[in-house]
Design a protein around this motif. Sequence first.
Motif, short mmCIF file in Angstrom:
data_model
loop_
_atom_site.label_atom_id
_atom_site.label_comp_id
_atom_site.label_asym_id
_atom_site.label_seq_id
_atom_site.Cartn_x
_atom_site.Cartn_y
_atom_site.Cartn_z
N PHE A 166 -11.33 -27.83 32.58
CA PHE A 166 -11.68 -29.23 32.34
C PHE A 166 -10.57 -29.94 31.58
N SER A 167 -10.58 -31.26 31.71
CA SER A 167 -9.62 -32.08 30.99
C SER A 167 -10.24 -33.46 30.76
N GLY A 168 -10.10 -33.97 29.54
CA GLY A 168 -10.62 -35.30 29.25
C GLY A 168 -11.17 -35.39 27.85
N GLU A 169 -11.80 -36.52 27.57
CA GLU A 169 -12.31 -36.80 26.23
C GLU A 169 -13.35 -35.77 25.76
N ASN A 170 -14.33 -35.46 26.60
CA ASN A 170 -15.35 -34.48 26.21
C ASN A 170 -14.77 -33.08 26.07
N SER A 171 -13.77 -32.77 26.87
CA SER A 171 -13.10 -31.47 26.79
C SER A 171 -12.40 -31.32 25.44
N GLU A 172 -11.78 -32.39 24.99
CA GLU A 172 -11.13 -32.37 23.68
C GLU A 172 -12.18 -32.34 22.57
N LYS A 173 -13.26 -33.07 22.77
CA LYS A 173 -14.34 -33.13 21.77
C LYS A 173 -14.98 -31.76 21.57
N MET A 183 -8.00 -32.69 37.12
CA MET A 183 -9.10 -31.86 36.66
C MET A 183 -10.16 -32.78 36.03
N LYS A 184 -11.41 -32.49 36.28
CA LYS A 184 -12.48 -33.33 35.76
C LYS A 184 -12.83 -32.98 34.32
N ASP A 185 -13.49 -33.90 33.67
CA ASP A 185 -13.94 -33.70 32.30
C ASP A 185 -15.31 -33.03 32.30
N LEU A 186 -15.71 -32.50 31.16
CA LEU A 186 -17.07 -32.02 30.98
C LEU A 186 -17.99 -33.23 31.04
N GLU A 187 -18.98 -33.17 31.93
CA GLU A 187 -19.84 -34.32 32.11
C GLU A 187 -21.33 -34.04 31.95
N ASN A 188 -21.74 -32.77 32.10
CA ASN A 188 -23.17 -32.49 32.11
C ASN A 188 -23.45 -31.01 31.83
N ARG A 189 -24.71 -30.68 31.85
CA ARG A 189 -25.16 -29.32 31.57
C ARG A 189 -24.57 -28.32 32.57
N GLU A 190 -24.46 -28.72 33.83
CA GLU A 190 -23.90 -27.82 34.84
C GLU A 190 -22.45 -27.46 34.51
N VAL A 240 -25.78 -22.67 26.28
CA VAL A 240 -25.59 -23.95 26.99
C VAL A 240 -26.46 -25.02 26.34
N ASP A 241 -27.69 -24.66 25.96
CA ASP A 241 -28.55 -25.60 25.23
C ASP A 241 -27.88 -26.08 23.95
N PHE A 242 -27.27 -25.14 23.22
CA PHE A 242 -26.58 -25.49 21.97
C PHE A 242 -25.47 -26.51 22.24
N TRP A 243 -24.62 -26.21 23.21
CA TRP A 243 -23.49 -27.11 23.48
C TRP A 243 -23.94 -28.41 24.11
N ASN A 244 -25.00 -28.39 24.89
CA ASN A 244 -25.54 -29.60 25.49
C ASN A 244 -26.00 -30.57 24.39
N LEU A 245 -26.66 -30.02 23.38
CA LEU A 245 -27.10 -30.83 22.24
C LEU A 245 -25.89 -31.28 21.41
N SER A 246 -24.97 -30.37 21.15
CA SER A 246 -23.80 -30.69 20.32
C SER A 246 -22.89 -31.73 20.96
N LEU A 247 -22.67 -31.60 22.25
CA LEU A 247 -21.70 -32.47 22.93
C LEU A 247 -22.33 -33.74 23.48
N PHE A 248 -23.50 -33.61 24.07
CA PHE A 248 -24.11 -34.75 24.76
C PHE A 248 -25.36 -35.30 24.07
N GLY A 249 -25.82 -34.62 23.00
CA GLY A 249 -27.02 -35.08 22.30
C GLY A 249 -28.28 -34.91 23.13
N LYS A 250 -28.25 -33.98 24.08
CA LYS A 250 -29.39 -33.78 24.98
C LYS A 250 -29.93 -32.36 24.81
N GLY A 251 -31.23 -32.23 25.05
CA GLY A 251 -31.82 -30.91 25.03
C GLY A 251 -32.59 -30.65 23.76
N ASN A 252 -33.02 -29.43 23.63
CA ASN A 252 -33.89 -29.09 22.50
C ASN A 252 -33.51 -27.75 21.88
N TYR A 253 -32.24 -27.52 21.65
CA TYR A 253 -31.83 -26.28 20.98
C TYR A 253 -32.44 -26.26 19.58
#
Length: 124
Positions: A97-104, A1-8, A47-60
């Motif tokens: 999902f499974s991986g570092e970002n999924s746990e984060k 299973m892949k990890d969370l990697e992006n907004r999609e 999604v904007d909220f989590w994109n900023l929280s997890l990846f530091g991207k976006g403008n929530y």
Amino acid sequence: MKDLENREDLTLLMDNFYQKLLQNKAISYLFTEVAQIDLEHHLPVIVDFWNLSLFGKGNYKNNVLKLHLDLNEKSKLSPQHFKIWLDTFYLTVDENFSGENSEKIKTKALSIANVMQIKLHKSA
């Protein structure tokens, strides 16, 4: 299973997550009757909220705590609501999902739930 990697990936996760929440009668009314969210509008925002929280991207820009304090004024958010939210969140992450970002993201969700409960209790 892949990890969370992006907004999609976050969009897929949140879509599945909210579908589960909306099927649970113990919590769905908060979304449908109390907050009266329009899921088509709400999903990109969350999604904007989590994109900023997890990846530091976006403008929530919203104040997520204030939104939930306002919701709590309309209908009290109980520890059981937070348990359902968190259990459903974990389940949905683990199913997809499974991986570092999924746990984060699960750790961030736990932290957010705990802080919100403390703040809601203090405002009561």
